[in-house]
Scaffold this motif. Structure first.
Motif, PDB file in Angstrom:
ATOM      1  N   LEU A   1       0.862  -1.179   0.000  1.00 34.74           N
ATOM      2  CA  LEU A   1       0.000   0.000   0.000  1.00 34.74           C
ATOM      3  C   LEU A   1       0.893   1.222   0.000  1.00 34.74           C
ATOM      4  N   LEU A   2       0.629   2.167  -0.887  1.00 36.01           N
ATOM      5  CA  LEU A   2       1.395   3.394  -1.001  1.00 36.01           C
ATOM      6  C   LEU A   2       0.405   4.549  -0.980  1.00 36.01           C
ATOM      7  N   CYS A   3       0.615   5.526  -0.110  1.00 33.03           N
ATOM      8  CA  CYS A   3      -0.289   6.682  -0.021  1.00 33.03           C
ATOM      9  C   CYS A   3       0.492   7.966  -0.268  1.00 33.03           C
ATOM     10  N   ILE A   4      -0.133   8.872  -1.010  1.00 34.34           N
ATOM     11  CA  ILE A   4       0.492  10.155  -1.347  1.00 34.34           C
ATOM     12  C   ILE A   4      -0.483  11.287  -1.048  1.00 34.34           C
ATOM     13  N   ASP A   5      -0.032  12.501  -1.302  1.00 35.67           N
ATOM     14  CA  ASP A   5      -0.880  13.686  -1.189  1.00 35.67           C
ATOM     15  C   ASP A   5      -1.471  13.791   0.219  1.00 35.67           C
ATOM     16  N   GLN A   6      -0.592  13.781   1.228  1.00 37.05           N
ATOM     17  CA  GLN A   6      -0.961  13.810   2.640  1.00 37.05           C
ATOM     18  C   GLN A   6      -1.919  12.669   2.991  1.00 37.05           C
ATOM     19  N   CYS A   7      -1.704  11.534   2.357  1.00 32.28           N
ATOM     20  CA  CYS A   7      -2.472  10.289   2.553  1.00 32.28           C
ATOM     21  C   CYS A   7      -3.955  10.444   2.201  1.00 32.28           C
TER      22      CYS A   7
ATOM     23  N   ALA B   1       2.294  -3.179 -11.242  1.00 29.67           N
ATOM     24  CA  ALA B   1       2.186  -1.722 -11.172  1.00 29.67           C
ATOM     25  C   ALA B   1       1.183  -1.344 -10.081  1.00 29.67           C
ATOM     26  N   PHE B   2       1.349  -0.156  -9.520  1.00 28.65           N
ATOM     27  CA  PHE B   2       0.409   0.327  -8.518  1.00 28.65           C
ATOM     28  C   PHE B   2      -0.901   0.698  -9.197  1.00 28.65           C
ATOM     29  N   GLU B   3      -2.012   0.283  -8.577  1.00 33.92           N
ATOM     30  CA  GLU B   3      -3.346   0.641  -9.052  1.00 33.92           C
ATOM     31  C   GLU B   3      -4.032   1.448  -7.966  1.00 33.92           C
ATOM     32  N   GLU B   4      -4.884   2.360  -8.375  1.00 32.73           N
ATOM     33  CA  GLU B   4      -5.557   3.225  -7.407  1.00 32.73           C
ATOM     34  C   GLU B   4      -6.419   2.408  -6.452  1.00 32.73           C
ATOM     35  N   TYR B   5      -6.319   2.714  -5.167  1.00 32.40           N
ATOM     36  CA  TYR B   5      -7.143   2.079  -4.136  1.00 32.40           C
ATOM     37  C   TYR B   5      -8.443   2.873  -4.083  1.00 32.40           C
ATOM     38  N   THR B   6      -9.548   2.257  -4.503  1.00 29.63           N
ATOM     39  CA  THR B   6     -10.789   3.003  -4.702  1.00 29.63           C
ATOM     40  C   THR B   6     -11.692   3.064  -3.480  1.00 29.63           C
ATOM     41  N   SER B   7     -11.435   2.258  -2.460  1.00 27.50           N
ATOM     42  CA  SER B   7     -12.247   2.321  -1.252  1.00 27.50           C
ATOM     43  C   SER B   7     -11.916   3.602  -0.477  1.00 27.50           C
ATOM     44  N   PRO B   8     -12.806   4.005   0.440  1.00 27.39           N
ATOM     45  CA  PRO B   8     -12.544   5.235   1.196  1.00 27.39           C
ATOM     46  C   PRO B   8     -11.276   5.141   2.046  1.00 27.39           C
ATOM     47  N   VAL B   9     -10.611   6.280   2.205  1.00 27.81           N
ATOM     48  CA  VAL B   9      -9.363   6.345   2.973  1.00 27.81           C
ATOM     49  C   VAL B   9      -9.494   7.476   3.996  1.00 27.81           C
ATOM     50  N   ASP B  10      -9.222   7.169   5.266  1.00 32.04           N
ATOM     51  CA  ASP B  10      -9.237   8.167   6.330  1.00 32.04           C
ATOM     52  C   ASP B  10      -7.880   8.155   7.032  1.00 32.04           C
ATOM     53  N   LEU B  11      -6.854   8.501   6.294  1.00 27.58           N
ATOM     54  CA  LEU B  11      -5.482   8.517   6.819  1.00 27.58           C
ATOM     55  C   LEU B  11      -4.850   9.897   6.666  1.00 27.58           C
ATOM     56  N   THR B  12      -5.647  10.922   6.544  1.00 28.60           N
ATOM     57  CA  THR B  12      -5.148  12.263   6.251  1.00 28.60           C
ATOM     58  C   THR B  12      -4.120  12.727   7.279  1.00 28.60           C
TER      59      THR B  12
ATOM     60  N   LYS C   1       4.510  13.549  -6.131  1.00 23.96           N
ATOM     61  CA  LYS C   1       3.881  13.940  -4.868  1.00 23.96           C
ATOM     62  C   LYS C   1       4.578  13.189  -3.741  1.00 23.96           C
ATOM     63  N   LYS C   2       4.648  13.833  -2.596  1.00 26.41           N
ATOM     64  CA  LYS C   2       5.337  13.256  -1.448  1.00 26.41           C
ATOM     65  C   LYS C   2       4.588  12.027  -0.936  1.00 26.41           C
ATOM     66  N   ILE C   3       5.322  10.942  -0.723  1.00 22.74           N
ATOM     67  CA  ILE C   3       4.746   9.707  -0.177  1.00 22.74           C
ATOM     68  C   ILE C   3       4.669   9.858   1.336  1.00 22.74           C
ATOM     69  N   CYS C   4       3.493   9.561   1.898  1.00 25.15           N
ATOM     70  CA  CYS C   4       3.345   9.659   3.350  1.00 25.15           C
ATOM     71  C   CYS C   4       3.336   8.296   4.026  1.00 25.15           C
ATOM     72  N   LEU C   5       3.080   7.219   3.268  1.00 25.68           N
ATOM     73  CA  LEU C   5       3.017   5.896   3.882  1.00 25.68           C
ATOM     74  C   LEU C   5       3.268   4.813   2.842  1.00 25.68           C
ATOM     75  N   ILE C   6       4.091   3.845   3.212  1.00 28.22           N
ATOM     76  CA  ILE C   6       4.273   2.623   2.434  1.00 28.22           C
ATOM     77  C   ILE C   6       4.219   1.466   3.423  1.00 28.22           C
ATOM     78  N   MET C   7       3.338   0.519   3.171  1.00 28.52           N
ATOM     79  CA  MET C   7       3.233  -0.671   4.015  1.00 28.52           C
ATOM     80  C   MET C   7       3.187  -1.907   3.152  1.00 28.52           C
ATOM     81  N   ASP C   8       3.955  -2.914   3.541  1.00 27.63           N
ATOM     82  CA  ASP C   8       3.942  -4.201   2.861  1.00 27.63           C
ATOM     83  C   ASP C   8       3.095  -5.175   3.663  1.00 27.63           C
ATOM     84  N   PHE C   9       2.361  -6.036   2.953  1.00 24.51           N
ATOM     85  CA  PHE C   9       1.512  -7.059   3.558  1.00 24.51           C
ATOM     86  C   PHE C   9       1.890  -8.401   2.947  1.00 24.51           C
ATOM     87  N   PHE C  10       1.956  -9.438   3.794  1.00 24.12           N
ATOM     88  CA  PHE C  10       2.440 -10.737   3.357  1.00 24.12           C
ATOM     89  C   PHE C  10       1.390 -11.821   3.579  1.00 24.12           C
TER      90      PHE C  10
END
Length: 182
Positions: free
Chosen positions: A67-73, A85-96, A120-129
């Protein structure tokens, strides 16, 4: 004696009666269940407390993902595996306005600076296994500070990054202890 013709009793419904019953049942169904989506759960907005569980249970996750978040998450992207390739996460996000922290080799709390994605500045990168683990991280926003464990336990909310750091170090000592979890 006069012969009176008796009509036989009808057994069943006429075509017109059946059409009326079908029409009434249809109207009741459509008026009663309009706007109700059965069998579909709307996805919950990603928050620090449900981030891991939402990603792992989502349709996008198949064993490994990032998961990669940009634009102040405000905008997030998800990648399956490491070569997709990264695809847009279309569900709602509340990580501002999330700030991400980790603990360095000296057990000091340090803020993570990820770089840029799509200029744009990346604010979060998380890997899931696929074993249910993820990147262990501390997240902070205006609502609180959150410790997201890699393996064991649920995310915890704290009042400061320092409290979350102490919890992280305490749990790291337990895991690296003499087989406490085995």
């Amino acid at each position: 004696m006069p012969y009176v013709k008796r009509y036989e009793l009808r057994k069943g419904f006429s075509f017109l009666e059946l059409l009326i019953v079908i029409l009434i049942v249809s109207m009741v169904y459509f008026l009663g269940f309009e706007g109700v989506e059965m069998g579909k759960n709307k996805p919950k907005a990603l928050t620090p407390l449900n981030l891991k569980s939402n990603i792992i249970s989502s349709e996008l996750f198949y064993g490994k993902g990032t998961l990669l978040c940009i634009d102040q998450c405000r905008s997030c992207y998800f990648r399956q595996g490491i070569s997709s390739a990264f695809e847009e996460y279309t569900s709602p996000v509340d990580l501002t306005n999330i700030e991400a922290y980790t603990i360095d080799e000296y057990d000091s709390l340090s803020r993570i600076e990820y770089g840029r994605y799509q200029d744009k500045k990346i604010c979060l990168i998380m890997d899931f296994f696929n074993n249910g683990s993820s990147t262990q991280i501390i997240l902070k926003n205006d609502k609180g500070t959150y410790f997201l464990p890699a393996f064991f336990g649920e995310p915890q909310k704290f009042t400061s990054p320092q409290e979350a750091k102490e919890y992280w170090l305490e749990n790291s000592a337990l895991v690296s202890g003499s087989g406490d979890f085995y």
